[in-house]
Write an enzyme that holds these catalytic residues in place. Structure first.
Site, short mmCIF file in Angstrom:
data_model
loop_
_atom_site.label_atom_id
_atom_site.label_comp_id
_atom_site.label_asym_id
_atom_site.label_seq_id
_atom_site.Cartn_x
_atom_site.Cartn_y
_atom_site.Cartn_z
N LYS A 1 0.84 -1.21 0.00
CA LYS A 1 0.00 0.00 0.00
C LYS A 1 0.88 1.27 0.00
O LYS A 1 2.10 1.20 0.21
CB LYS A 1 -0.92 -0.04 1.22
CG LYS A 1 -1.91 -1.22 1.18
CD LYS A 1 -2.86 -1.18 2.37
CE LYS A 1 -3.87 -2.31 2.28
NZ LYS A 1 -4.90 -2.21 3.34
N TYR B 1 -12.16 -1.73 -3.96
CA TYR B 1 -12.69 -1.99 -2.62
C TYR B 1 -14.22 -1.89 -2.58
O TYR B 1 -14.79 -1.65 -1.51
CB TYR B 1 -12.07 -1.02 -1.61
CG TYR B 1 -10.70 -1.44 -1.12
CD1 TYR B 1 -10.52 -2.60 -0.36
CD2 TYR B 1 -9.57 -0.68 -1.41
CE1 TYR B 1 -9.27 -2.98 0.10
CE2 TYR B 1 -8.31 -1.07 -0.95
CZ TYR B 1 -8.17 -2.21 -0.19
OH TYR B 1 -6.93 -2.60 0.27
N ARG C 1 -1.44 -14.50 3.90
CA ARG C 1 -2.18 -13.88 5.00
C ARG C 1 -1.48 -14.11 6.33
O ARG C 1 -1.47 -13.23 7.20
CB ARG C 1 -3.63 -14.39 5.01
CG ARG C 1 -4.41 -13.85 3.81
CD ARG C 1 -5.84 -14.29 3.79
NE ARG C 1 -6.65 -13.64 4.81
CZ ARG C 1 -7.14 -12.41 4.71
NH1 ARG C 1 -6.88 -11.66 3.66
NH2 ARG C 1 -7.89 -11.91 5.66
N ASN D 1 -2.01 -0.17 6.68
CA ASN D 1 -1.47 -1.40 7.28
C ASN D 1 -0.53 -2.14 6.32
O ASN D 1 -0.46 -3.35 6.29
CB ASN D 1 -2.60 -2.29 7.79
CG ASN D 1 -3.57 -2.70 6.69
OD1 ASN D 1 -3.44 -2.27 5.55
ND2 ASN D 1 -4.55 -3.52 7.03
N HIS E 1 -1.98 -5.56 1.42
CA HIS E 1 -3.28 -6.19 1.21
C HIS E 1 -3.03 -7.56 0.60
O HIS E 1 -2.11 -7.72 -0.22
CB HIS E 1 -4.15 -5.38 0.24
CG HIS E 1 -5.35 -6.15 -0.25
ND1 HIS E 1 -6.52 -6.23 0.47
CD2 HIS E 1 -5.53 -6.91 -1.36
CE1 HIS E 1 -7.37 -7.00 -0.19
NE2 HIS E 1 -6.79 -7.42 -1.31
N GLU F 1 -9.30 -10.31 -8.01
CA GLU F 1 -8.33 -9.24 -7.72
C GLU F 1 -7.13 -9.31 -8.67
O GLU F 1 -6.60 -8.27 -9.06
CB GLU F 1 -7.90 -9.32 -6.26
CG GLU F 1 -9.02 -8.95 -5.30
CD GLU F 1 -8.62 -8.97 -3.84
OE1 GLU F 1 -9.45 -8.58 -3.01
OE2 GLU F 1 -7.48 -9.37 -3.53
P1 CMP Z 1 -7.23 -4.79 3.55
O1 CMP Z 1 -6.71 -6.13 3.90
O2 CMP Z 1 -6.69 -4.10 2.36
O3 CMP Z 1 -8.83 -4.88 3.42
C1 CMP Z 1 -9.67 -3.79 3.65
C2 CMP Z 1 -8.96 -2.64 4.25
O4 CMP Z 1 -9.80 -1.73 4.92
C3 CMP Z 1 -8.01 -3.12 5.33
O5 CMP Z 1 -6.95 -3.83 4.80
C4 CMP Z 1 -7.67 -1.81 6.01
O6 CMP Z 1 -6.73 -1.06 5.22
C5 CMP Z 1 -9.02 -1.14 5.95
N1 CMP Z 1 -9.77 -1.32 7.19
C6 CMP Z 1 -10.31 -2.43 7.67
N2 CMP Z 1 -10.93 -2.22 8.83
C7 CMP Z 1 -10.80 -0.93 9.08
C8 CMP Z 1 -11.23 -0.10 10.12
N3 CMP Z 1 -11.95 -0.57 11.14
N4 CMP Z 1 -10.90 1.20 10.04
C9 CMP Z 1 -10.20 1.67 8.99
N5 CMP Z 1 -9.76 0.92 7.97
C10 CMP Z 1 -10.05 -0.37 8.02
#
Ligand code: CMP
Length: 139
Positions: A11, A51, A87, A114, A117, A128
């Site tokens: 990301k 998304y 994962r 984070n 993904h 995807e």
């Molecule tokens: P990802 O694995 O890319 O899948 C969905 C994304 O939404 C997740 O990682 C985070 O980047 C984001 N996300 C998921 N839960 C939350 C949350 N509670 N608040 C903000 N962002 C979130």
């Protein structure tokens, strides 16, 4: 064990913080092969489309703005149980719940930014991968 393919994204925060090499090194060290890779900068529309499954969630606007805020790296990873292996290497979405030694536990400081993904199931992996790569781009 099945040979699978999965989509991995580094990301905007992971790219900006210089973590591309570290993340890819972890994948390779754990037997995942890179079958396609590119850097790109998603538009807001593209991030919203990727998304779309989360469009009813309260974090959707913030997430899609973040994902279109800078370059990302997209990869197809392949290997035995690649979806699960990826994962496990990433750790839980919320870095505070991620197992020690995972990418998110080691680097993430925010639930949204984070670092990575990864696809969560065979069906989403297929969709995807097709979102980011056409057949000619896959080795
Ligand atoms: P990802 O694995 O890319 O899948 C969905 C994304 O939404 C997740 O990682 C985070 O980047 C984001 N996300 C998921 N839960 C939350 C949350 N509670 N608040 C903000 N962002 C979130």
């Amino acid at each position: 064990m099945p040979i699978e393919q999965t989509l991995s994204l580094i990301k905007p925060d992971g790219v900006a913080r210089g973590l591309i090499g570290d993340v890819i090194g972890r994948f390779e060290k754990h037997g995942l092969k890179i079958r396609a890779m590119k850097m790109l900068h998603l538009s807001l529309d593209q991030a919203q489309a990727f998304y779309a499954v989360h469009q009813e969630r309260p974090f959707y606007d913030s997430l899609t703005q973040f994902m279109s805020s800078g370059p990302i790296v997209a990869m197809i990873l392949e290997g035995e149980n690649a979806i699960r292996v990826n994962r496990d290497l990433m750790g839980a979405t919320d870095y505070r719940q991620a197992d020690p030694g995972t990418i998110r536990a080691d680097f993430a400081r925010d639930i949204e930014a984070n670092i990575v993904h990864g696809s969560d199931a065979p069906g989403t992996a297929k969709a995807e991968i097709a979102f980011f790569f056409n057949a000619l781009e896959q080795v």
